[in-house]
Enzyme design. Sequence first.
Site, PDB file in Angstrom:
ATOM      1  N   ASP A  17      -7.853 -14.615  -0.734  1.00 48.76           N
ATOM      2  CA  ASP A  17      -7.967 -13.651   0.355  1.00 48.76           C
ATOM      3  C   ASP A  17      -7.533 -14.323   1.648  1.00 48.76           C
ATOM      4  OD1 ASP A  17      -8.567 -11.205   1.478  1.00 48.76           O
ATOM      5  OD2 ASP A  17     -10.690 -11.637   1.743  1.00 48.76           O
ATOM      6  N   GLU A  94      -1.314  -4.149   3.435  1.00 47.04           N
ATOM      7  CA  GLU A  94      -2.113  -3.004   3.873  1.00 47.04           C
ATOM      8  C   GLU A  94      -1.353  -2.050   4.788  1.00 47.04           C
ATOM      9  OE1 GLU A  94      -6.714  -2.216   5.208  1.00 47.04           O
ATOM     10  OE2 GLU A  94      -6.018  -4.130   4.432  1.00 47.04           O
ATOM     11  N   LYS A 130      -2.151  -1.508  -0.008  1.00 41.71           N
ATOM     12  CA  LYS A 130      -3.571  -1.433   0.303  1.00 41.71           C
ATOM     13  C   LYS A 130      -3.853  -0.264   1.237  1.00 41.71           C
ATOM     14  CE  LYS A 130      -6.783  -5.186   0.976  1.00 41.71           C
ATOM     15  NZ  LYS A 130      -7.035  -6.452   1.660  1.00 41.71           N
ATOM     16  N   THR A 154      -9.225  -0.303  -0.625  1.00 37.53           N
ATOM     17  CA  THR A 154     -10.124  -1.280  -0.020  1.00 37.53           C
ATOM     18  C   THR A 154     -11.224  -0.605   0.786  1.00 37.53           C
ATOM     19  OG1 THR A 154     -10.152  -3.322   1.275  1.00 37.53           O
ATOM     20  CG2 THR A 154      -8.718  -1.562   2.065  1.00 37.53           C
ATOM     21  N   PHE A 176     -16.684  -4.075  -1.728  1.00 39.34           N
ATOM     22  CA  PHE A 176     -17.127  -5.172  -0.883  1.00 39.34           C
ATOM     23  C   PHE A 176     -18.560  -5.591  -1.220  1.00 39.34           C
ATOM     24  CE2 PHE A 176     -14.155  -5.273   3.015  1.00 39.34           C
ATOM     25  CZ  PHE A 176     -13.060  -5.067   2.203  1.00 39.34           C
TER      26      PHE A 176
END
Length: 316
Positions: A17, A94, A130, A154, A176
Amino acid sequence: MPSLLEQLKQHSTLVADTGDLTAIQTLKPEDATTNPSLVLKAVQSGQYDATVDASLQAATGDCLEDKIDDACDRLAVAMGAAILQHIPGRISTEVNARLSYQRDASIDKARRLVALYEEQGVGRDRILIKLAATWEGIKAAELLEQEGIQCNLTLIFSFAQARACAEAGVFLISPFVGRILDWFKKANPGTEYAPADEPGVLSVASIYQYYKQHGYNTVVMGASFRNSGEILALAGCDRLTISPALLTELSETEGELDRALCYDGDISEPPAAMTEAEYRWALNQDAMATEKLAEGIRGFEKDQRTLEGLLAEKLG
């Protein structure tokens, strides 16, 4: 004895990440993920100065705002292409967070990012687009998947988001962990949670079990970890996206690691797909998920604005 990192790789696909090339070269993950915050951090490090200059030189637009927007797209793709030279798998790039509640604009932006990757010789099989898991983001991903553009949804904090993503045929979700823990600690001062009992860990585990029980092909990739204990408590999750600091910690730690997640039960028919009203009501009833989703979108948009300001300064 092998490190915890090496043992973890036997149970889950590990994803870095970060946009830090040095960390990626050292840690050798399968995939990598980026977001506006990580892109901004990488740009501020100076590691991508030449890439920033090239993106600005190539950018086009009828006004400064359009030119900066195009430069941001080119920069994100150039960073992704650079990262792909050091990993065997995929890069997640993203869509601008301010488009999170605009289905058609998100689709157009995703297509633009894919086209820029293809200009650099990067095929769709190495890209994940994303999107925030709003209703509009999920519906955008549903159409993109039908076009052969695979997506990573996400900012997932609730079961409703995860269920809607699976029903839309999304390739991968990023539920998450750490941000859920943050919310519960704030809501319950003084409460301590063992890693295996953290609300975020339990959320990812329940999503994983639900997907396997109903035969969904959507990949579950745990994300947003605060400590290595959370990661170990999810060993066996399809994928885990982890910061360089925690990957390094795991690589330097020995110990026995057992698989925590698995499913060997029967597969049953999934329920009828959620309607938009059902999705929105379920999300509304989950205060934590509602707050953290909005907060996450605002945070990414803030860093996007900061990045755009830096690029505008360079254009002079």
